[in-house]
Design a protein around this motif. Sequence first.
Motif, PDB file in Angstrom:
ATOM      1  N   PHE A  98     -86.997  48.057 -19.784  1.00  0.00           N
ATOM      2  CA  PHE A  98     -87.422  47.325 -20.984  1.00  0.00           C
ATOM      3  C   PHE A  98     -87.314  45.820 -20.826  1.00  0.00           C
ATOM      4  N   LYS A  99     -87.232  45.357 -19.565  1.00  0.00           N
ATOM      5  CA  LYS A  99     -87.152  43.921 -19.281  1.00  0.00           C
ATOM      6  C   LYS A  99     -88.470  43.372 -18.752  1.00  0.00           C
ATOM      7  N   THR A 100     -89.290  44.233 -18.195  1.00  0.00           N
ATOM      8  CA  THR A 100     -90.556  43.798 -17.601  1.00  0.00           C
ATOM      9  C   THR A 100     -91.696  44.650 -18.132  1.00  0.00           C
ATOM     10  N   ARG A 101     -92.831  43.988 -18.312  1.00  0.00           N
ATOM     11  CA  ARG A 101     -94.026  44.702 -18.804  1.00  0.00           C
ATOM     12  C   ARG A 101     -94.655  45.490 -17.661  1.00  0.00           C
ATOM     13  N   ARG A 102     -95.253  46.610 -18.045  1.00  0.00           N
ATOM     14  CA  ARG A 102     -96.028  47.400 -17.075  1.00  0.00           C
ATOM     15  C   ARG A 102     -97.297  46.633 -16.738  1.00  0.00           C
ATOM     16  N   ASN A 103     -97.843  46.915 -15.582  1.00  0.00           N
ATOM     17  CA  ASN A 103     -99.105  46.273 -15.163  1.00  0.00           C
ATOM     18  C   ASN A 103    -100.286  47.015 -15.767  1.00  0.00           C
ATOM     19  N   ASP A 152     -76.853  51.663 -30.184  1.00  0.00           N
ATOM     20  CA  ASP A 152     -76.640  53.049 -29.785  1.00  0.00           C
ATOM     21  C   ASP A 152     -77.393  53.211 -28.457  1.00  0.00           C
ATOM     22  N   ASP A 153     -78.345  54.109 -28.381  1.00  0.00           N
ATOM     23  CA  ASP A 153     -79.115  54.251 -27.141  1.00  0.00           C
ATOM     24  C   ASP A 153     -80.540  53.733 -27.296  1.00  0.00           C
ATOM     25  N   LYS A 154     -80.767  52.937 -28.325  1.00  0.00           N
ATOM     26  CA  LYS A 154     -82.111  52.451 -28.636  1.00  0.00           C
ATOM     27  C   LYS A 154     -82.269  51.020 -28.142  1.00  0.00           C
ATOM     28  N   PRO A 155     -83.322  50.750 -27.320  1.00  0.00           N
ATOM     29  CA  PRO A 155     -83.582  49.365 -26.930  1.00  0.00           C
ATOM     30  C   PRO A 155     -84.184  48.598 -28.104  1.00  0.00           C
ATOM     31  N   PRO A 198     -89.137  48.287 -28.197  1.00  0.00           N
ATOM     32  CA  PRO A 198     -90.206  48.189 -27.209  1.00  0.00           C
ATOM     33  C   PRO A 198     -90.754  49.565 -26.821  1.00  0.00           C
ATOM     34  N   SER A 199     -92.057  49.628 -26.656  1.00  0.00           N
ATOM     35  CA  SER A 199     -92.728  50.876 -26.298  1.00  0.00           C
ATOM     36  C   SER A 199     -92.652  51.117 -24.796  1.00  0.00           C
TER      37      SER A 199
END
Length: 95
Positions: A90-95, A56-59, A81-82
């Motif tokens: 939702f492909k890369t982590r935050r720094n 649906d719209d949920k990663p 993923p948070s």
Amino acid sequence: MKQCTSVKFSGHALRRMFERSLSTEEVIFTIQTGETITDYPDDKPHPSELRLGWVDDKPVHVVVAQNQANNECYVITAYVPSPDIWNEDFKTRRN
């Protein structure tokens, strides 16, 4: 990742999926239609990858390993993923 001949779930994956309200159908859909965002070729006993899919719209993130000899897939874990940890894509982590 080649098409899985079958999908098996670890006890850890099933517990986490239950805690996170993810169904086996959602996880299999993510494996089949999602994209690989990280490869772990040196994982043992089989190489694995982190896949991102949308239900649906949920990663949904799924870590899945594949036996190269028979293409059986093994779900290691699955989660939504948070946004606190992952960028908007939702492909890369935050720094």
